[in-house]
Design a protein around this motif. Structure first.
Motif, PDB file in Angstrom:
ATOM      1  N   ARG A 206       0.595  -0.847   0.245  1.00  0.00           N
ATOM      2  CA  ARG A 206       0.001  -0.064  -0.223  1.00  0.00           C
ATOM      3  C   ARG A 206       0.789   0.975  -0.104  1.00  0.00           C
ATOM      4  O   ARG A 206       1.575   1.839   1.302  1.00  0.00           O
ATOM      5  N   THR A 207       0.772   1.285  -1.463  1.00  0.00           N
ATOM      6  CA  THR A 207       2.376   2.758  -1.384  1.00  0.00           C
ATOM      7  C   THR A 207       1.812   4.012  -0.582  1.00  0.00           C
ATOM      8  O   THR A 207       3.073   4.578  -0.042  1.00  0.00           O
ATOM      9  N   LEU A 208       1.001   4.360  -0.530  1.00  0.00           N
ATOM     10  CA  LEU A 208       0.378   5.485   0.264  1.00  0.00           C
ATOM     11  C   LEU A 208       0.946   6.181   1.594  1.00  0.00           C
ATOM     12  O   LEU A 208       1.289   6.471   2.295  1.00  0.00           O
ATOM     13  N   ASP A 209       0.340   4.186   2.395  1.00  0.00           N
ATOM     14  CA  ASP A 209       0.549   3.798   4.002  1.00  0.00           C
ATOM     15  C   ASP A 209       1.940   3.926   4.141  1.00  0.00           C
ATOM     16  O   ASP A 209       3.021   4.601   5.087  1.00  0.00           O
ATOM     17  N   VAL A 210       3.017   3.743   2.860  1.00  0.00           N
ATOM     18  CA  VAL A 210       4.627   3.415   3.160  1.00  0.00           C
ATOM     19  C   VAL A 210       5.241   5.033   2.978  1.00  0.00           C
ATOM     20  O   VAL A 210       5.840   5.050   3.729  1.00  0.00           O
ATOM     21  N   LEU A 211       4.323   5.801   1.935  1.00  0.00           N
ATOM     22  CA  LEU A 211       4.982   7.164   1.532  1.00  0.00           C
ATOM     23  C   LEU A 211       5.168   7.962   3.054  1.00  0.00           C
ATOM     24  O   LEU A 211       5.963   8.458   3.419  1.00  0.00           O
ATOM     25  N   ASN A 212       3.780   7.493   3.922  1.00  0.00           N
ATOM     26  CA  ASN A 212       3.446   8.222   4.878  1.00  0.00           C
ATOM     27  C   ASN A 212       4.059   8.445   6.276  1.00  0.00           C
ATOM     28  O   ASN A 212       4.569   9.371   6.735  1.00  0.00           O
ATOM     29  N   GLU A 213       4.293   6.979   6.136  1.00  0.00           N
ATOM     30  CA  GLU A 213       5.588   6.668   7.014  1.00  0.00           C
ATOM     31  C   GLU A 213       6.799   7.012   7.660  1.00  0.00           C
ATOM     32  O   GLU A 213       6.865   7.485   8.468  1.00  0.00           O
ATOM     33  N   VAL A 214       7.368   6.863   6.300  1.00  0.00           N
ATOM     34  CA  VAL A 214       8.284   7.387   5.801  1.00  0.00           C
ATOM     35  C   VAL A 214       8.810   8.886   6.044  1.00  0.00           C
ATOM     36  O   VAL A 214       9.594   9.306   6.151  1.00  0.00           O
ATOM     37  N   GLN A 215       7.449   9.247   4.922  1.00  0.00           N
ATOM     38  CA  GLN A 215       8.084  11.300   5.428  1.00  0.00           C
ATOM     39  C   GLN A 215       7.413  11.767   7.368  1.00  0.00           C
ATOM     40  O   GLN A 215       7.939  12.316   7.558  1.00  0.00           O
ATOM     41  N   ASN A 216       6.630  10.188   7.950  1.00  0.00           N
ATOM     42  CA  ASN A 216       6.523  11.135   9.280  1.00  0.00           C
ATOM     43  C   ASN A 216       7.875   9.956   9.852  1.00  0.00           C
ATOM     44  O   ASN A 216       8.721  11.485  10.762  1.00  0.00           O
ATOM     45  N   GLU A 217       9.138   9.429   9.824  1.00  0.00           N
ATOM     46  CA  GLU A 217      10.087   9.260  10.152  1.00  0.00           C
ATOM     47  C   GLU A 217      10.743  10.427   9.973  1.00  0.00           C
ATOM     48  O   GLU A 217      11.586  10.624  10.901  1.00  0.00           O
ATOM     49  N   GLN A 218      11.241  10.522   8.973  1.00  0.00           N
ATOM     50  CA  GLN A 218      12.512  11.258   8.402  1.00  0.00           C
ATOM     51  C   GLN A 218      12.248  12.800   7.885  1.00  0.00           C
ATOM     52  O   GLN A 218      13.332  13.186   7.250  1.00  0.00           O
ATOM     53  N   HIS A 219      10.823  12.975   8.201  1.00  0.00           N
ATOM     54  CA  HIS A 219      10.318  14.290   8.163  1.00  0.00           C
ATOM     55  C   HIS A 219      11.443  15.132   6.871  1.00  0.00           C
ATOM     56  O   HIS A 219      11.614  16.114   6.244  1.00  0.00           O
ATOM     57  N   TRP A 220      10.879  14.385   5.717  1.00  0.00           N
ATOM     58  CA  TRP A 220      11.253  15.034   4.116  1.00  0.00           C
ATOM     59  C   TRP A 220      10.836  16.913   4.501  1.00  0.00           C
ATOM     60  O   TRP A 220      10.342  17.477   4.148  1.00  0.00           O
ATOM     61  N   LEU A 221      11.617  16.806   4.324  1.00  0.00           N
ATOM     62  CA  LEU A 221      12.295  18.247   3.729  1.00  0.00           C
ATOM     63  C   LEU A 221      13.618  18.726   2.363  1.00  0.00           C
ATOM     64  O   LEU A 221      14.795  18.734   2.701  1.00  0.00           O
TER      65      LEU A 221
ATOM     66  N   GLU B  35       3.886  20.845   5.246  1.00  0.00           N
ATOM     67  CA  GLU B  35       2.615  19.759   4.536  1.00  0.00           C
ATOM     68  C   GLU B  35       3.881  18.501   3.927  1.00  0.00           C
ATOM     69  O   GLU B  35       4.418  18.671   3.955  1.00  0.00           O
ATOM     70  N   PRO B  36       2.594  17.488   3.989  1.00  0.00           N
ATOM     71  CA  PRO B  36       3.880  16.325   3.458  1.00  0.00           C
ATOM     72  C   PRO B  36       4.185  15.972   1.594  1.00  0.00           C
ATOM     73  O   PRO B  36       3.153  17.149   1.321  1.00  0.00           O
ATOM     74  N   PHE B  37       4.238  15.426   1.203  1.00  0.00           N
ATOM     75  CA  PHE B  37       4.881  15.111   0.086  1.00  0.00           C
ATOM     76  C   PHE B  37       3.393  15.210  -0.393  1.00  0.00           C
ATOM     77  O   PHE B  37       2.319  14.780  -0.640  1.00  0.00           O
ATOM     78  N   MET B  38       3.995  14.988  -2.155  1.00  0.00           N
ATOM     79  CA  MET B  38       2.276  15.029  -3.066  1.00  0.00           C
ATOM     80  C   MET B  38       2.279  13.601  -4.192  1.00  0.00           C
ATOM     81  O   MET B  38       3.783  13.538  -4.172  1.00  0.00           O
ATOM     82  N   LEU B  39       1.707  12.872  -4.528  1.00  0.00           N
ATOM     83  CA  LEU B  39       1.105  11.992  -4.607  1.00  0.00           C
ATOM     84  C   LEU B  39       0.875  11.977  -5.790  1.00  0.00           C
ATOM     85  O   LEU B  39      -0.499  12.307  -5.827  1.00  0.00           O
ATOM     86  N   CYS B  40       1.274  11.973  -6.853  1.00  0.00           N
ATOM     87  CA  CYS B  40       0.235  11.958  -8.461  1.00  0.00           C
ATOM     88  C   CYS B  40       0.513  10.691  -8.802  1.00  0.00           C
ATOM     89  O   CYS B  40       1.497  10.066  -9.951  1.00  0.00           O
TER      90      CYS B  40
ATOM     91  N   LYS C 194       2.780  22.440  -7.211  1.00  0.00           N
ATOM     92  CA  LYS C 194       1.808  22.344  -5.920  1.00  0.00           C
ATOM     93  C   LYS C 194       3.296  21.469  -5.086  1.00  0.00           C
ATOM     94  O   LYS C 194       2.865  21.949  -3.920  1.00  0.00           O
ATOM     95  N   ALA C 195       3.905  20.432  -5.612  1.00  0.00           N
ATOM     96  CA  ALA C 195       4.803  20.147  -4.727  1.00  0.00           C
ATOM     97  C   ALA C 195       6.499  21.351  -4.938  1.00  0.00           C
ATOM     98  O   ALA C 195       7.137  20.525  -4.460  1.00  0.00           O
ATOM     99  N   ASN C 196       6.233  22.054  -5.573  1.00  0.00           N
ATOM    100  CA  ASN C 196       7.674  22.654  -5.112  1.00  0.00           C
ATOM    101  C   ASN C 196       8.395  23.900  -4.484  1.00  0.00           C
ATOM    102  O   ASN C 196       7.333  23.653  -3.439  1.00  0.00           O
ATOM    103  N   GLY C 197       9.369  22.657  -4.475  1.00  0.00           N
ATOM    104  CA  GLY C 197      10.093  23.195  -2.879  1.00  0.00           C
ATOM    105  C   GLY C 197       9.887  21.597  -2.134  1.00  0.00           C
ATOM    106  O   GLY C 197      10.991  21.525  -0.793  1.00  0.00           O
ATOM    107  N   GLY C 198       8.728  20.431  -1.976  1.00  0.00           N
ATOM    108  CA  GLY C 198       9.307  19.912  -1.593  1.00  0.00           C
ATOM    109  C   GLY C 198       9.315  18.111  -2.148  1.00  0.00           C
ATOM    110  O   GLY C 198       9.571  17.993  -3.115  1.00  0.00           O
ATOM    111  N   VAL C 199       8.742  17.517  -1.819  1.00  0.00           N
ATOM    112  CA  VAL C 199       8.622  15.620  -2.855  1.00  0.00           C
ATOM    113  C   VAL C 199       7.647  15.552  -3.442  1.00  0.00           C
ATOM    114  O   VAL C 199       6.296  15.427  -3.157  1.00  0.00           O
ATOM    115  N   LEU C 200       7.779  15.230  -4.764  1.00  0.00           N
ATOM    116  CA  LEU C 200       6.785  14.668  -5.593  1.00  0.00           C
ATOM    117  C   LEU C 200       6.809  13.024  -5.724  1.00  0.00           C
ATOM    118  O   LEU C 200       8.301  12.852  -6.583  1.00  0.00           O
ATOM    119  N   ALA C 201       5.774  12.566  -5.883  1.00  0.00           N
ATOM    120  CA  ALA C 201       6.439  11.071  -5.794  1.00  0.00           C
ATOM    121  C   ALA C 201       5.685  10.701  -7.253  1.00  0.00           C
ATOM    122  O   ALA C 201       4.008  11.249  -7.048  1.00  0.00           O
TER     123      ALA C 201
END
Length: 638
Positions: free
Chosen positions: A60-75, A169-174, A209-216
């Protein structure tokens, strides 16, 4: 070597006893390699440091990316709000302005007040804007309009907000990739017959919309859309977003907003095959996407302790929204997750497959008015699945039971053996025996594969026959040619035969015919063989054993039936409870071997030396006859 019943499945009971009192749900168990790669990718700045995430089936890709982002604090970089404002020098080239996160609307209010105010009293408001919205682009725009009014601005619109967000705000998933969802669009309008565009018709896509952040981005969706991959590469190389012209080539509607600088981290999501194809076919891919985050579909108990896997199961149970698992449910669940992986020491991380099983078991528990999912509920769910998928297997087995396909499971026959095959029908795999026969005759040492001659042999099967031919030549024809030829065939097989898992059975069948030694028909065999007679691993070992066992069970177990498998497949054994019970009761047997000689001794109940001596004697007699025959008789005989 006869295999004890305890070795026919993983240590599921012992694992179930290790369940901790509490667990913390986590979707990232066993993914340290991928997590490390993501952390490296996100910590490196620049346009040549993007990543590719291998997403295995069932994750479940979205679950995994959300948890990774929370742990690593993507910036990745500084995020800004972006606004397009009217260009006093051109109605068709609006200018872009960047603002601190969440300040776009406030800026537009102040900008409106600024233009409404008399030019002579704008000083304090100008200073406020420059101090509050510190940006080089804001300063340049204010300097451009500081002595202008609304009447000096072309068009009917002052500005439009393109992107606004908060800094955390977290990453963006397309995952639904189209031209507009990824890159945005500029729509057109018709006013009194004139086609044009305007500020409010500019819509941002995921890149902005994801400019400056992470786009999956879903890689497969991206690549099947013509031109999108090339356009994305251009943006990543130049770090600048240029708008495409609105409309199609038949509409002359020039409207070109100013390009927006892009500082973004892109993560492509896809299967390993897509990653391999991109590396092979696109020379830019390795430069732009050097980081591979390889998420695993298995959790290896040889490399990690069992305890974290309970955290993963807790996550699956939570996401499945099912009743809690009873203590005895874990052993049944462990049996299922190891069966998926085909290894006794590897547990599946296929979240969707486990969720489907738990929800089916939960329905059975609810029907039985049980507050928990028990092991029996899981076993019932698996039995229901086998019942749903087993129609083709049942038809195939019925053709054997009714005698339409001849398979002997008792007695002994020279030059006839039960090989084991696996059939895939509609995604469901099942094993069934196949009769292999061999005959020998006076000749020049050739082994004729009838399936190959009739063009029913795949390339791998042909290779297997050539290898067993090499083994026979190496053992019996080192010094002079054999005066004996043989034919071999899969009886009643009308479709292409492929794979080398029957090469051991074919070799034993040939040696039986050469030695005139009968083979026990109650034993079936599977395995590949090399030129030196060593037995090698094959696939689908559990399905093959269970398929033959089911046939024997229906006909009646005699205690002399069983299956011979490669010793290399012992770590993959995970058989059904009915097979294990039959082995415990000595009604059915599983043997593991490492060399063809061991297989021959089991199949013929004779020692290998005796069999080979009989073959040598027969070959010597034929060689003696061959020398005495005139040349023209040899030609006719062959």
């Amino acid at each position: 070597m006869r295999i004890a019943a305890e070795a026919l499945q993983p240590q599921i009971t012992e694992w179930a006893k290790q369940r901790p009192a509490t667990s913390t749900p986590s979707a990232l168990v066993g993914q340290q390699r991928a997590l490390s790669a993501l952390q490296q990718a996100l910590s490196i700045a620049g346009r040549y440091a993007h990543g590719f995430i291998v997403t295995p089936a069932g994750m479940r890709t979205l679950d995994v990316l959300n948890e990774v982002q929370n742990e690593q604090h993507w910036l990745h970089a500084n995020k800004f709000d972006w606004v397009y404002v009217a260009n006093p020098e051109s109605a068709y080239q609006p200018l872009c302005v960047n603002l601190p996160c969440g300040k776009a609307n406030d800026f537009l209010i102040k900008l409106w007040e600024f233009l409404q105010a008399d030019v002579s009293v704008r000083g304090p408001l100008k200073d406020f804007i420059l101090e509050t919205y510190t940006s080089e682009r804001v300063a340049k725009y204010i300097a451009l309009i500081e002595d202008r009014t609304f009447d000096d601005l072309p068009g009917s619109e002052l500005a439009t907000v393109i992107v606004t967000h908060d800094e955390h705000e977290p990453f963006m998933l397309c995952d639904r990739v189209t031209e507009s969802t990824l890159f945005g669009s500029i729509r057109l309008q018709s006013v009194e017959g004139t086609i044009s565009s305007d500020l409010h018709l500019i819509e941002a896509g995921a890149v902005l919309k994801a400019n400056g952040g992470v786009l999956a981005i879903d890689a497969e969706e991206l690549l099947i859309q013509p031109g999108l991959w090339r356009k994305l590469k251009y943006i990543l190389r130049t770090s600048e977003f240029d708008w495409a012209q609105p409309g199609d080539a038949n509409i002359a509607a020039y409207y070109q907003p100013e390009a927006i600088p892009v500082h973004i981290k892109v993560l492509l999501l896809g299967e390993r095959e897509i990653y391999a194809q991109l590396r092979e076919l696109d020379r830019d891919f390795d430069n732009l996407f050097p980081y591979l985050a390889d998420f695993s579909s298995h959790y290896s108990l040889q490399k990690a302790p069992l305890a974290p896997y309970f955290d993963y199961l807790s996550y699956v149970v939570r996401e499945a929204a099912v009743q809690p698992l009873a203590a005895d449910a874990y052993s049944a669940l462990f049996k299922f997750v190891t069966r998926i992986t085909d290894f006794q020491t590897e547990l599946s991380l296929d979240t969707i497959a486990i969720m489907q099983l738990l929800r089916e078991a939960c329905a059975l528990a609810t029907k039985a008015q049980s507050a928990e999912i028990t092991g029996e509920h899981i076993r019932q769910a698996l039995a229901q699945r086998d019942q749903r998928d087993g129609y083709i297997a049942e038809l195939s087995r019925r053709s054997i039971l009714e005698g339409q396909v001849y398979i002997a499971t008792e007695g002994e026959v020279i030059g006839q053996i039960n090989g084991l095959t696996v059939i895939t029908a509609g995604g469901h795999e099942f094993g069934e025996p196949t009769r292999i026969t061999a005959t020998v005759h006076y000749g020049d040492g050739d082994i004729i594969d009838i399936d190959r001659k009739s063009e029913l042999s795949g390339s791998i099967h042909t290779k297997g026959v050539m290898i067993l031919s090499a083994y026979i030549a190496n053992v019996f024809a080192r010094n002079e040619a054999m005066a004996l030829s043989a034919t071999i065939v899969f009886e009643q097989s009308y479709h292409e035969v492929d794979g080398d898992s029957a090469s051991l059975a074919e070799l034993c069948c040939l040696l039986s015919a050469l030695a005139e030694a009968p083979i026990q028909q109650g034993l079936a065999i599977t395995g590949a063989v090399d030129q030196f007679g060593r037995v090698q691993a094959i696939g689908a070992v559990n399905e093959k054993i269970e398929g033959y066992f089911e046939l024997c069970r229906i006909r009646g177990l005699t205690g002399h039936q069983g299956v011979i498998i490669p010793a290399a497949n012992l770590s993959q054994l995970n058989l059904g409870d009915d097979v294990i019970k039959a082995v415990q009761a000595n009604q059915f047997h599983v043997f593991a071997i490492e060399h063809v000689g061991q297989a021959l001794e089991l199949l013929t109940q004779s020692e290998q030396k005796q069999l080979y001596a009989r073959i040598e004697q027969r070959l010597n007699e034929l060689q003696h006859i061959d020398r005495e025959l005139p040349w023209w008789r040899k030609f006719i005989a062959r």
